[in-house]
Write an enzyme that holds these catalytic residues in place. Structure first.
Site, PDB file in Angstrom:
ATOM      1  N   ARG A 133      -4.108 -12.318   3.552  1.00 28.77           N
ATOM      2  CA  ARG A 133      -5.500 -11.737   3.204  1.00 28.77           C
ATOM      3  C   ARG A 133      -5.495 -11.966   1.511  1.00 28.77           C
ATOM      4  O   ARG A 133      -4.665 -12.054   0.807  1.00 28.77           O
ATOM      5  CB  ARG A 133      -5.507 -10.143   3.250  1.00 28.77           C
ATOM      6  CG  ARG A 133      -5.525  -9.708   4.614  1.00 28.77           C
ATOM      7  CD  ARG A 133      -6.352  -8.352   4.759  1.00 28.77           C
ATOM      8  NE  ARG A 133      -7.773  -8.679   4.455  1.00 28.77           N
ATOM      9  CZ  ARG A 133      -8.688  -7.875   4.430  1.00 28.77           C
ATOM     10  NH1 ARG A 133      -8.384  -6.608   4.330  1.00 28.77           N
ATOM     11  NH2 ARG A 133      -9.863  -8.281   4.159  1.00 28.77           N
ATOM     12  N   HIS A 179      -7.952  -7.803  -2.645  1.00 37.01           N
ATOM     13  CA  HIS A 179      -9.206  -6.927  -2.274  1.00 37.01           C
ATOM     14  C   HIS A 179      -9.088  -5.449  -2.641  1.00 37.01           C
ATOM     15  O   HIS A 179      -8.056  -5.010  -2.715  1.00 37.01           O
ATOM     16  CB  HIS A 179      -9.753  -7.030  -1.019  1.00 37.01           C
ATOM     17  CG  HIS A 179      -8.761  -6.599  -0.015  1.00 37.01           C
ATOM     18  ND1 HIS A 179      -7.720  -7.358   0.392  1.00 37.01           N
ATOM     19  CD2 HIS A 179      -8.378  -5.724   0.546  1.00 37.01           C
ATOM     20  CE1 HIS A 179      -6.922  -6.749   1.026  1.00 37.01           C
ATOM     21  NE2 HIS A 179      -7.375  -5.581   1.207  1.00 37.01           N
ATOM     22  N   TYR A 193      -2.096  -9.708   0.556  1.00 41.29           N
ATOM     23  CA  TYR A 193      -0.764  -9.437   1.374  1.00 41.29           C
ATOM     24  C   TYR A 193      -1.135 -10.137   2.590  1.00 41.29           C
ATOM     25  O   TYR A 193      -2.002 -10.647   2.951  1.00 41.29           O
ATOM     26  CB  TYR A 193      -0.550  -8.192   1.401  1.00 41.29           C
ATOM     27  CG  TYR A 193      -1.883  -7.095   1.968  1.00 41.29           C
ATOM     28  CD1 TYR A 193      -2.612  -6.540   1.245  1.00 41.29           C
ATOM     29  CD2 TYR A 193      -1.996  -7.218   3.354  1.00 41.29           C
ATOM     30  CE1 TYR A 193      -3.849  -6.103   1.651  1.00 41.29           C
ATOM     31  CE2 TYR A 193      -3.227  -6.405   3.752  1.00 41.29           C
ATOM     32  CZ  TYR A 193      -3.771  -6.040   2.686  1.00 41.29           C
ATOM     33  OH  TYR A 193      -5.166  -5.214   3.236  1.00 41.29           O
ATOM     34  N   TYR A 199       0.832  -1.338   0.037  1.00 42.38           N
ATOM     35  CA  TYR A 199      -0.024  -0.033   0.018  1.00 42.38           C
ATOM     36  C   TYR A 199       0.771   1.137   0.108  1.00 42.38           C
ATOM     37  O   TYR A 199       1.797   1.283   0.780  1.00 42.38           O
ATOM     38  CB  TYR A 199      -0.934   0.107   1.339  1.00 42.38           C
ATOM     39  CG  TYR A 199      -2.104  -0.952   1.225  1.00 42.38           C
ATOM     40  CD1 TYR A 199      -3.209  -0.244   0.983  1.00 42.38           C
ATOM     41  CD2 TYR A 199      -2.082  -1.923   1.448  1.00 42.38           C
ATOM     42  CE1 TYR A 199      -4.433  -1.055   0.841  1.00 42.38           C
ATOM     43  CE2 TYR A 199      -3.059  -2.924   1.104  1.00 42.38           C
ATOM     44  CZ  TYR A 199      -4.479  -2.253   0.991  1.00 42.38           C
ATOM     45  OH  TYR A 199      -5.826  -2.994   0.908  1.00 42.38           O
ATOM     46  N   HIS A 205     -10.580  -1.721  -1.440  1.00 34.46           N
ATOM     47  CA  HIS A 205     -11.357  -1.158  -0.337  1.00 34.46           C
ATOM     48  C   HIS A 205     -12.187   0.066  -0.775  1.00 34.46           C
ATOM     49  O   HIS A 205     -11.954   0.607  -1.559  1.00 34.46           O
ATOM     50  CB  HIS A 205     -10.446  -0.578   0.836  1.00 34.46           C
ATOM     51  CG  HIS A 205      -9.904  -1.561   1.535  1.00 34.46           C
ATOM     52  ND1 HIS A 205     -10.369  -2.154   2.532  1.00 34.46           N
ATOM     53  CD2 HIS A 205      -8.394  -1.923   1.324  1.00 34.46           C
ATOM     54  CE1 HIS A 205      -9.422  -2.997   3.042  1.00 34.46           C
ATOM     55  NE2 HIS A 205      -8.137  -2.756   2.478  1.00 34.46           N
TER      56      HIS A 205
HETATM   57 FE   LIG Z   1      -6.546  -4.071   2.592  1.00 32.10          FE
END
Ligand SMILES: [Fe+2]
Length: 309
Positions: free
Chosen positions: A218, A221, A197, A163, A223
């Site tokens: 995870r 995805h 991740y 991120y 958000h």
């Molecule tokens: Fe996330």
């Protein structure tokens, strides 16, 4: 040492005294929660006959998680963020509210103040070699009427699962955009297909997952926060069919209603029409917002968010 050394009455009294329950002053709400929490912790220590070494190891674990600023990761990892969503779902049901897009966890990686544009946005800065991803959708109310000027705040990881702002490798606000819907309630985002991740290798959260025999990963995805005047703000995300971790998300974020299938476009004419020169992926994610009313359970969460400098 045998368990259950203390009586229920002893523990209750000790917890109440420690929580200042009979003391003057203080905050009644904090007292109430503290008393109940302490009593339950004492019960667990007593029932499991937790040793002093184990207890101080747990304190050390919490201290490490705090030092790493990991609580935003730990909380979803032990299902508490999902649990809060389930409670809010239940509160909605009791208030007679239904029909909106289902919510799911925010997670710890939102950065406020992403660039805002009207109708569409390019989210990536062109440096990510990943697959081009076109996301389109419409924001409507429960009756299917388009909601113009809704703010669709989207953030996701890059093709390596990192991120911007958090990983320190990407430009600020890369893969983070706010898009204002047009008169038809539609939005369009050009981005890069994100990767899933996991928790950082040295994190306290990953250490705990290991002790629990769980993985710390995870699925991929995207958000969303979606807001519009007169409507309840929605916190959600979507996942992708076929993801290895789709149904075992360590953060309990996947919900069946929020799984989309990537459409892989290889037809040269369609690629040209999209203004691209290589195959790409696309997905649709429509959002239904519920109406704001005086009695509707609150969906805007007061929570500390960073802003990229
Ligand atoms: Fe996330």
């Amino acid at each position: 040492m045998p368990a259950n050394l203390m009586t229920k009455k002893d523990m209750k009294e000790l917890a109440a005294e420690a929580a200042g329950s009979a003391a003057e002053g203080g905050n009644p709400r904090v007292k109430e929660v503290t008393e109940r929490l302490l009593y339950r912790v004492m019960q667990v220590i007593d029932e499991c006959d937790v040793t002093m070494d184990e207890f101080w190891a747990a304190v050390g674990f919490i201290a490490k998680a705090a030092k790493n600023n990991e609580f935003g990761l730990l909380v979803p990892g032990v299902a508490l963020e999902h649990f809060l969503d389930l409670r809010l779902d239940e509160a909605d049901k009791r208030a007679g509210i239904g029909g909106g897009t289902v919510r799911t966890i925010e997670g710890p990686l939102y950065v406020a103040g992403a660039p805002l544009s009207k109708g569409e946005a390019r989210m990536d800065d062109g440096t990510d070699p990943g697959e081009v991803f076109i996301i389109s959708g419409q924001v409507t109310d429960e009756a299917g009427r388009p909601i113009p000027n809704a703010i669709v705040d989207i953030w996701h990881a890059n093709s390596k699962g990192g991120y911007s702002f958090i990983d320190g490798e990407q430009a600020p606000y890369n893969l983070r955009r706010r898009i204002q819907t047009g008169d038809d309630g539609r939005y369009l985002a050009r981005s890069i297909v994100p990767n899933g991740y996991g928790c950082p290798p040295e994190s306290a959260t990953r250490e705990l997952m290991g002790l629990l025999g769980r993985h710390a990963e995870r699925p991929a995805h995207v958000h969303y926060f979606v807001s519009a005047p007169g409507h309840r703000t929605l916190t959600t995300q979507f996942n992708f069919t076929g993801d290895k971790y789709l149904h075992t998300d360590f953060a309990f974020g996947t919900r069946d209603e929020l799984i989309v299938t990537l459409d892989r476009v290889t037809d040269p004419a369609q690629i040209r029409d999209a203004g691209l020169n290589r195959p790409f992926a696309r997905a649709t994610f429509d959002v239904v917002l519920t109406k704001e009313t005086a009695t509707a359970p609150k969906t805007v969460v007061e929570r500390e968010h960073v802003i990229a400098a």
